[in-house]
Design an enzyme around this catalytic site. Structure first.
Site, PDB file in Angstrom:
ATOM      1  N   GLY A 202      45.408  18.728  16.231  1.00 16.39           N
ATOM      2  CA  GLY A 202      44.835  17.744  17.144  1.00 16.39           C
ATOM      3  C   GLY A 202      44.055  16.620  16.517  1.00 16.39           C
ATOM      4  O   GLY A 202      43.343  15.901  17.224  1.00 16.39           O
ATOM      5  N   GLU A 204      45.027  13.837  15.617  1.00 16.19           N
ATOM      6  CA  GLU A 204      45.466  12.566  16.205  1.00 16.19           C
ATOM      7  C   GLU A 204      44.797  12.288  17.548  1.00 16.19           C
ATOM      8  O   GLU A 204      44.948  11.211  18.113  1.00 16.19           O
ATOM      9  CB  GLU A 204      46.987  12.562  16.370  1.00 16.19           C
ATOM     10  CG  GLU A 204      47.739  12.171  15.114  1.00 16.19           C
ATOM     11  CD  GLU A 204      47.524  13.173  13.981  1.00 16.19           C
ATOM     12  OE1 GLU A 204      47.301  12.717  12.848  1.00 16.19           O
ATOM     13  OE2 GLU A 204      47.560  14.396  14.209  1.00 16.19           O
ATOM     14  N   ASN A 288      44.100  15.082   7.884  1.00 14.74           N
ATOM     15  CA  ASN A 288      43.655  13.692   7.888  1.00 14.74           C
ATOM     16  C   ASN A 288      42.415  13.485   8.756  1.00 14.74           C
ATOM     17  O   ASN A 288      42.199  14.188   9.740  1.00 14.74           O
ATOM     18  CB  ASN A 288      44.772  12.792   8.408  1.00 14.74           C
ATOM     19  CG  ASN A 288      45.253  13.192   9.799  1.00 14.74           C
ATOM     20  OD1 ASN A 288      45.969  14.180   9.929  1.00 14.74           O
ATOM     21  ND2 ASN A 288      44.878  12.443  10.817  1.00 14.74           N
ATOM     22  N   ASP A 330      47.062   8.480   6.784  1.00 15.82           N
ATOM     23  CA  ASP A 330      47.430   9.738   7.421  1.00 15.82           C
ATOM     24  C   ASP A 330      48.109  10.693   6.444  1.00 15.82           C
ATOM     25  O   ASP A 330      49.102  11.340   6.776  1.00 15.82           O
ATOM     26  CB  ASP A 330      48.340   9.518   8.644  1.00 15.82           C
ATOM     27  CG  ASP A 330      48.715  10.836   9.329  1.00 15.82           C
ATOM     28  OD1 ASP A 330      47.824  11.680   9.493  1.00 15.82           O
ATOM     29  OD2 ASP A 330      49.888  11.024   9.674  1.00 15.82           O
TER      30      ASP A 330
END
Length: 624
Positions: A202, A204, A288, A330
């Site tokens: 999650g 993102e 990331n 990313d």
């Protein structure tokens, strides 16, 4: 369902009844023994070292051309099928994408499904899952005489479930993540000794990443370690990075962020773990930072993008090496960790950890203390970094390929998909060679500002992706490679181009063969010494999972989970046309739908197709 507290006191652990100690030891010994027996493939990585290597030689470079289908199984689902089936004690356990069904088959007679688990989940979790609704596999625990053998699985909606491996009955169920704020589960559970490790997804959506350890018998939480925040949350103690203080030590999980940005800072870990019983350390990577737009989060953003070595029993971090401080692309560092024991360039025996990262660098560390030994480019076309300074551990950036605001970054290599993503690869300890399934994808990147809203995508960048310099950008092909790599010399023994990314990973055997699946739907075998293509078979759908090798009743089998999807398949799966959709994947894989279509299942091969159905009467209906 019960929500479990974030920690269990050391007092509770110490007061555990002595009667459980003997069964626990037996279970641990059996789990290791299972992994060493070629009758089983009881972990996603094959064993604690995650070397994805089989000592079997019945199938070898001379006769692999004679592989034929022995049997197959359809899961009945269409979305991407990542990970692999498990084989343990004469059974095969097969998982699926959402809704995360599980099937158990008897290897003597796979005609009839022994049991199947089809959980009910809230379909709303699908809307917040990044990059398809995949699941990366199951974990197995052999039981201890008191608790039955277990299959442990994650559900997309954030729950973790343990099933009786013989019956499929639910033994325990706990909530690990809250999908309402975007925290889902696609990670495969990992069982080491009697502990289940669960990552998180999650980033993102601005989810703050964490790793959680549970008691395999009960589901009780033992510890949770966050990727960002105060040292008490990250589980950083006084001896953290003692051997390499220049990596950073105290207070950096907050001070390297602006204000409270660490609370929505990403660092989720949905990839692969390894474990060394000698050091009692578990190794994994955090992902990331959030958002992707680097302008919105000044600082090094620790401890995202970090290789961790943590004590399995307590969760306390012994070391953390951040590969990409202040990530701009990313380059989520969740890729597989593989353990080996080799002599370094000076002839000194070392306990090593090797990790090919999304950022285009393959790292090798001393896994006892985190000391960086080597950092080589996965491909000579990597341009975001000129090199990695071994003394400091820091990458030397090329500013031309940065992603600052008000700037369209052009021809950045690797792309956000990385030159290596979620694939689980292999290591041949006799040859001392790693076999890497590699992406060859570059991108253009344009950032934009956006606000954080819980449960909504928090990216802030528009991407166009395309084949790297060695591919064919006009045709949109040449997006992948397969490579044989020596971590000590830093040299590639051989490398071969593929039409699409080798997304799922590899399995190597002592038969001088390396196996892998391709996105366009082939199962392939190459000579592990030369890279020569020896055999291939067209599967019903593309592959984003990794192959396994096992033997049953004296016959060696090769099995692969097929079903195109995942990040590279989002355009095909959801019928998307905008090349920037799917975070840039649609444009990169615009040709994929011309080569394969959806459909999930397992295909099992053996020499000349030898298998249970050699008995033509097996599974036949016999009337009374």
């Amino acid at each position: 369902m019960r929500k479990l507290v974030n920690s269990v006191s050391l007092l509770c652990i110490c007061l555990a009844t002595p009667l459980l100690l003997a069964p626990a030891a037996l279970a641990e010994d059996r789990l290791e023994a299972l992994s060493k027996s070629e009758d089983n493939w009881a972990m996603q990585g094959k064993n604690y070292s995650a070397n994805h290597y089989s000592t079997l030689t019945q199938i070898n470079a001379d006769n692999v051309k004679n592989l034929k289908v022995a049997w197959s199984f359809s899961t009945g689902l269409l979305s991407g099928h990542e990970g692999s089936p498990l084989v343990a004690d004469g059974k095969m356990y097969i998982h699926t994408s959402f809704p995360n069904n599980t099937f158990a088959l008897n290897l003597d007679d796979p005609t009839r499904i022994l049991w199947q688990d089809k959980p009910k989940q809230n379909a709303a979790a699908r809307a917040v899952a990044c990059c398809d609704i995949v699941n990366r596999g199951l974990a197995y625990w052999p039981g201890d005489g008191k608790t039955p053998s277990l299959i442990v699985k994650t559900l997309l909606d954030g729950n973790v479930v343990a099933l009786n491996a013989d019956t499929g009955a639910t033994v325990w169920k706990i909530e690990n993540s809250d999908y309402k704020v975007g925290s889902t589960l696609t990670v495969a559970p990992h069982v080491f000794k009697d502990i289940v490790l669960i990552g998180s997804s999650g980033a993102e959506l601005g989810v703050r990443g964490y790793m959680t350890a549970y008691d395999v018998r009960t589901g009780e939480q033992k510890w949770r370690a966050y990727a960002t925040g105060p040292d008490s949350d990250v589980l950083i103690g006084d001896d953290f990075n003692k051997a390499n203080p220049h990596y950073g030590q105290k207070g950096l999980g907050t001070s390297t962020w602006e204000g409270d940005a660490w609370k929505i800072g990403g660092g989720t870990n949905w990839g692969w773990f390894a474990y060394d019983p000698g050091t009692n350390l578990v190794y994994y990577g955090s992902g990331n930072p959030a958002p992707w737009n680097e302008t919105m989060r000044p600082g090094d953003n620790k401890w995202t993008m970090t290789i961790w070595g943590r004590d399995l029993d307590t969760g306390m971090a012994k070391f953390g090496y951040q590969k990409t401080p202040h990530d701009e692309w990313d380059f989520a560092g969740i890729n597989f960790m593989m353990l080996s024991e080799q002599k370094d360039k000076d002839g000194k025996p070392r306990k090593l950890l090797t990790h090919p990262d999304r950022n285009g660098i393959v790292y090798t560390l001393d896994r006892t203390d985190g000391t960086l030994i080597s950092a080589d480019k996965i491909d000579d076309t990597v341009n975001v970094f000129k090199r990695v300074d071994i003394k400091t551990g820091l990458p030397v950036r090329d500013p031309e390929y940065g992603t600052r605001m008000d700037h369209l970054g052009k021809d950045i290599c690797p792309s956000a998909m990385g030159y290596h993503n979620q694939g689980l690869d292999s290591y041949d300890p006799a040859k001392e060679v790693f076999f890497l399934g590699v992406n060859h994808i570059c991108m253009d990147w344009e950032p934009f500002m956006l606000p954080y809203r819980a449960g909504q995508f928090f990216v802030g960048a528009t991407l166009n992706m395309f084949p790297g310099p060695k591919g064919d950008r006009q045709k949109g092909e040449g997006l992948g490679q397969i490579k044989a790599y020596n971590a000590i010399t830093g040299k590639f023994k051989w490398e071969k181009m593929e039409r699409f990314a080798v997304w799922g990973g590899t399995a190597a055997t002592a038969g001088n063969v390396v196996f892998y699946g391709t996105l366009d739907g082939f199962m392939k075998a190459r000579n592990s010494d030369t890279g020569e293509l020896l055999w291939k078979f067209k599967l019903p759908s593309g592959v984003i999972g990794h192959p396994i090798v096992y033997q049953h009743k004296g016959v060696e089998y090769l099995a692969i989970l097929y079903g195109v999807g995942g990040w590279p398949g989002v355009g095909l799966v959801f019928d998307l046309q905008d090349p920037t959709a799917g975070l840039g994947a649609v444009g990169a894989f615009k040709q994929l739908a011309n080569y394969t279509q959806m459909g999930g299942g397992v295909m099992v091969f053996s020499l000349n197709g030898q298998g249970p159905y050699d008995d033509i009467n097996l599974g036949e209906y016999k009337p009374n």
